[in-house]
Motif scaffolding. Sequence first.
Motif, PDB file in Angstrom:
ATOM      1  N   GLU A  42     -19.202  11.048  11.872  1.00 16.48           N
ATOM      2  CA  GLU A  42     -18.983  10.597  13.237  1.00 16.48           C
ATOM      3  C   GLU A  42     -17.704  11.227  13.765  1.00 16.48           C
ATOM      4  N   ASP A  43     -17.690  11.538  15.061  1.00 20.45           N
ATOM      5  CA  ASP A  43     -16.470  12.014  15.696  1.00 20.45           C
ATOM      6  C   ASP A  43     -15.540  10.824  15.893  1.00 20.45           C
ATOM      7  N   ILE A  44     -14.268  11.021  15.598  1.00 20.04           N
ATOM      8  CA  ILE A  44     -13.282   9.973  15.845  1.00 20.04           C
ATOM      9  C   ILE A  44     -12.110  10.585  16.602  1.00 20.04           C
ATOM     10  N   GLY A  45     -11.430   9.767  17.317  1.00 13.71           N
ATOM     11  CA  GLY A  45     -10.239  10.212  18.024  1.00 13.71           C
ATOM     12  C   GLY A  45      -9.159   9.171  17.824  1.00 13.71           C
ATOM     13  N   GLU A  46      -8.605   9.149  16.635  1.00  9.12           N
ATOM     14  CA  GLU A  46      -7.591   8.144  16.322  1.00  9.12           C
ATOM     15  C   GLU A  46      -6.215   8.791  16.284  1.00  9.12           C
ATOM     16  N   LEU A  47      -5.246   8.057  16.798  1.00  7.99           N
ATOM     17  CA  LEU A  47      -3.858   8.486  16.741  1.00  7.99           C
ATOM     18  C   LEU A  47      -3.140   7.515  15.810  1.00  7.99           C
ATOM     19  N   ALA A  48      -3.005   7.916  14.550  1.00  6.57           N
ATOM     20  CA  ALA A  48      -2.304   7.080  13.570  1.00  6.57           C
ATOM     21  C   ALA A  48      -0.815   7.313  13.751  1.00  6.57           C
ATOM     22  N   THR A  49      -0.068   6.249  14.015  1.00  3.94           N
ATOM     23  CA  THR A  49       1.350   6.402  14.319  1.00  3.94           C
ATOM     24  C   THR A  49       2.272   5.692  13.331  1.00  3.94           C
ATOM     25  N   GLN A  50       1.710   4.896  12.414  1.00  8.42           N
ATOM     26  CA  GLN A  50       2.563   4.195  11.456  1.00  8.42           C
ATOM     27  C   GLN A  50       1.747   3.863  10.210  1.00  8.42           C
ATOM     28  N   GLU A  51       2.419   3.954   9.061  1.00  9.29           N
ATOM     29  CA  GLU A  51       1.777   3.604   7.799  1.00  9.29           C
ATOM     30  C   GLU A  51       2.680   2.636   7.062  1.00  9.29           C
ATOM     31  N   ALA A  52       2.083   1.624   6.485  1.00  7.69           N
ATOM     32  CA  ALA A  52       2.823   0.665   5.650  1.00  7.69           C
ATOM     33  C   ALA A  52       2.277   0.771   4.233  1.00  7.69           C
ATOM     34  N   ASP A  53       3.170   0.678   3.266  1.00  5.51           N
ATOM     35  CA  ASP A  53       2.782   0.687   1.857  1.00  5.51           C
ATOM     36  C   ASP A  53       3.102  -0.674   1.267  1.00  5.51           C
ATOM     37  N   ALA A  54       2.136  -1.251   0.573  1.00  5.80           N
ATOM     38  CA  ALA A  54       2.327  -2.565  -0.038  1.00  5.80           C
ATOM     39  C   ALA A  54       1.763  -2.535  -1.448  1.00  5.80           C
ATOM     40  N   THR A  55       2.312  -3.370  -2.305  1.00  6.48           N
ATOM     41  CA  THR A  55       1.754  -3.569  -3.635  1.00  6.48           C
ATOM     42  C   THR A  55       1.251  -5.003  -3.685  1.00  6.48           C
ATOM     43  N   GLU A  56      -0.037  -5.150  -3.946  1.00  7.73           N
ATOM     44  CA  GLU A  56      -0.675  -6.458  -3.960  1.00  7.73           C
ATOM     45  C   GLU A  56      -1.037  -6.837  -5.392  1.00  7.73           C
ATOM     46  N   ILE A  57      -0.717  -8.080  -5.760  1.00  7.15           N
ATOM     47  CA  ILE A  57      -1.047  -8.608  -7.088  1.00  7.15           C
ATOM     48  C   ILE A  57      -2.193  -9.599  -6.938  1.00  7.15           C
ATOM     49  N   ASN A  58      -3.149  -9.516  -7.827  1.00 13.06           N
ATOM     50  CA  ASN A  58      -4.278 -10.437  -7.793  1.00 13.06           C
ATOM     51  C   ASN A  58      -4.410 -11.148  -9.136  1.00 13.06           C
ATOM     52  N   VAL A  59      -4.749 -12.426  -9.073  1.00 17.78           N
ATOM     53  CA  VAL A  59      -5.039 -13.215 -10.265  1.00 17.78           C
ATOM     54  C   VAL A  59      -6.466 -13.736 -10.109  1.00 17.78           C
ATOM     55  N   THR A  60      -7.352 -13.331 -11.003  1.00 21.58           N
ATOM     56  CA  THR A  60      -8.732 -13.818 -11.006  1.00 21.58           C
ATOM     57  C   THR A  60      -8.919 -14.626 -12.278  1.00 21.58           C
ATOM     58  N   LYS A  61      -9.292 -15.900 -12.089  1.00 20.63           N
ATOM     59  CA  LYS A  61      -9.519 -16.780 -13.239  1.00 20.63           C
ATOM     60  C   LYS A  61     -10.870 -17.448 -13.081  1.00 20.63           C
ATOM     61  N   ASP A  62     -11.522 -17.675 -14.191  1.00 10.53           N
ATOM     62  CA  ASP A  62     -12.772 -18.408 -14.186  1.00 10.53           C
ATOM     63  C   ASP A  62     -12.898 -19.083 -15.545  1.00 10.53           C
ATOM     64  N   GLU A  63     -13.632 -20.198 -15.581  1.00 13.62           N
ATOM     65  CA  GLU A  63     -13.833 -20.916 -16.829  1.00 13.62           C
ATOM     66  C   GLU A  63     -15.051 -21.819 -16.698  1.00 13.62           C
ATOM     67  N   GLN A  64     -15.570 -22.238 -17.815  1.00 14.97           N
ATOM     68  CA  GLN A  64     -16.664 -23.199 -17.825  1.00 14.97           C
ATOM     69  C   GLN A  64     -16.064 -24.606 -17.873  1.00 14.97           C
ATOM     70  N   THR A  65     -16.688 -25.509 -17.157  1.00 17.96           N
ATOM     71  CA  THR A  65     -16.228 -26.901 -17.180  1.00 17.96           C
ATOM     72  C   THR A  65     -17.398 -27.812 -17.521  1.00 17.96           C
ATOM     73  N   LEU A  66     -17.074 -28.930 -18.096  1.00 19.92           N
ATOM     74  CA  LEU A  66     -18.062 -29.945 -18.430  1.00 19.92           C
ATOM     75  C   LEU A  66     -17.514 -31.279 -17.953  1.00 19.92           C
ATOM     76  N   PHE A  67     -18.169 -31.861 -16.996  1.00 23.77           N
ATOM     77  CA  PHE A  67     -17.731 -33.118 -16.383  1.00 23.77           C
ATOM     78  C   PHE A  67     -16.312 -33.004 -15.837  1.00 23.77           C
ATOM     79  N   GLY A  68     -16.005 -31.823 -15.247  1.00 25.68           N
ATOM     80  CA  GLY A  68     -14.698 -31.610 -14.634  1.00 25.68           C
ATOM     81  C   GLY A  68     -13.589 -31.262 -15.612  1.00 25.68           C
TER      82      GLY A  68
END
Length: 195
Positions: A42-68
Amino acid sequence: MKNVKILNRVIAIMVLAVALVLAIGHVQDPQSSQKTTKLGFEDIGELATQEADATEINVTKDEQTLFGVSVPFTQSTYIYSYDVKIKAGYDFSKITWSVDENQKKITVHLPKVKILSTEIDTDSLKVYEESESVFTPIKISQNNKALKEMKKNAQKDAIANGLYKNARSNAKKILRGYFSNGFDLDEYTIEFKEA
């Protein structure tokens, strides 16, 4: 008695064979293949004028439960980070301008600044903890959801820390340079109007 010894040896050999198969299975990397199933341009006509750099941390947890209650040995945890690049700017086709020769004034109408792209640098992956239970594997859909949340959070933090303000400021600087090619800016003034 002789049959019991033979049976014990057969069981020991089977246990060793299963352990060997499991050990070999863990040593080998999983197989994967790629194929492009759709490609478009696709043709685009974007004027990018600023860039931000970030470091993102993610925590993914899962477990089996029985009656809570958490079931022991079923917890899976991934803690990792990625660097994220957020670009902001304008749809160039929506930037309009006019010149008033009598007042020697150039009026530039800018649309709203917006996020143009948010990209995760996959080479920046840092894993802090990785433990997965065979009873509770982390699914690809959970990982995909986590990556989307990392992007959203990086965008939110970048905007809160001045991404849009800096994008506007730099756009004005770029456009001044553009207009200086065709107009003497000692004679003409530039007025920016933002949506």
